[in-house]
Write an enzyme that holds these catalytic residues in place. Sequence first.
Site, short mmCIF file in Angstrom:
data_model
loop_
_atom_site.label_atom_id
_atom_site.label_comp_id
_atom_site.label_asym_id
_atom_site.label_seq_id
_atom_site.Cartn_x
_atom_site.Cartn_y
_atom_site.Cartn_z
N GLU A 184 -9.72 -2.26 5.71
CA GLU A 184 -10.33 -2.12 7.04
C GLU A 184 -11.59 -2.96 7.12
O GLU A 184 -12.13 -3.37 6.10
CB GLU A 184 -10.68 -0.63 7.28
N ASN A 219 -7.66 -4.10 14.70
CA ASN A 219 -9.05 -4.40 14.31
C ASN A 219 -9.10 -5.51 13.25
O ASN A 219 -10.14 -5.75 12.64
CB ASN A 219 -9.74 -3.14 13.78
N HIS A 261 -7.34 -5.57 10.42
CA HIS A 261 -7.09 -5.16 9.03
C HIS A 261 -5.79 -5.75 8.50
O HIS A 261 -4.86 -6.05 9.26
CB HIS A 261 -7.15 -3.63 8.87
N ASP A 300 0.81 -1.22 0.00
CA ASP A 300 0.00 0.00 0.00
C ASP A 300 0.85 1.27 0.00
O ASP A 300 2.06 1.22 0.20
CB ASP A 300 -0.98 0.00 1.19
P1 PGA Z 1 2.00 -2.06 12.94
O1 PGA Z 1 0.82 -2.03 11.93
O2 PGA Z 1 3.02 -3.00 12.35
O3 PGA Z 1 2.52 -0.66 12.99
O4 PGA Z 1 1.47 -2.56 14.24
C1 PGA Z 1 0.39 -3.23 11.40
C2 PGA Z 1 -0.80 -2.98 10.54
O5 PGA Z 1 -1.57 -2.05 10.86
O6 PGA Z 1 -0.98 -3.69 9.54
#
Ligand code: PGA
Length: 245
Positions: free
Chosen positions: A143, A136, A138, A67
């Site tokens: 999301e 959550n 995702h 992304d």
């Molecule tokens: P993080 O994010 O590695 O900063 O915990 C992971 C994600 O949101 O996919």
Amino acid sequence: MKIYEVKTYDEMSRKAANIIAAQMVLKPNSVLGLATGSTPVGTYQNLIEANKKGDIDFSEITTINLDEYQGLDGDHDQSYRYFMNDNLFNHVNIRKECTYVPDGTIGDADEACKAHEEIIRTSGGIDLQLLGIGGNGHIAFNEPCDHFPAKTHVVTLTEETREANSRFFASIDDVPTHAYTMGIGSIMSAKKILLLANGAAKAQALYDTVYGPITPQVPASVLQLHPDVTIIADEAAMALIRKNR
Ligand code: PGA
């Protein structure tokens, strides 16, 4: 799903790097799907060390990232292109022209997303996709929602996400409102998936991913349908899984 529990973030990072290194040794021209965020930073550090020692070679590797923020170019220190250069690409013998991050500078979302899908297709497909997971559930910028988006698409960032990320920008007004992200179908088409999770904030999402119903409300739960998923998680992230086993 194969699940490995490890004690610490460092152990998770070493194990993940070993799996990626094995993939690179077995197939020197592998296509690696890569992720940003705090989770994979240690993995990238281990890969850099292995490359410096001469144990792994990036010269034939292609990478494709999940992304990118819409509107940020690669020189912006909050762009995911900048993150990848800074945390991995600048320190290994990879050919930069074989590293692909969705192009945030393409304003036409349709064009940007089609271009990224075309890169996945013409690369021959992703051999190993590295993933983090959100609290959550995702994966990438997919999301929780009412369906599984198939292909690379544009997402409107929630106020919550923009606010959370605003700490990295001068003000919340500078945080992009949209991002390009690979879809669930693009991610599921990878031959192998390696998901990393550390910290208590990921425990519920990880439990739901492994044991919950397959639902777009927990996007990572779709991984139950993938034939080759490896999860490496630390004790804190594994807490609920261990309790309910
Ligand atoms: P993080 O994010 O590695 O900063 O915990 C992971 C994600 O949101 O996919």
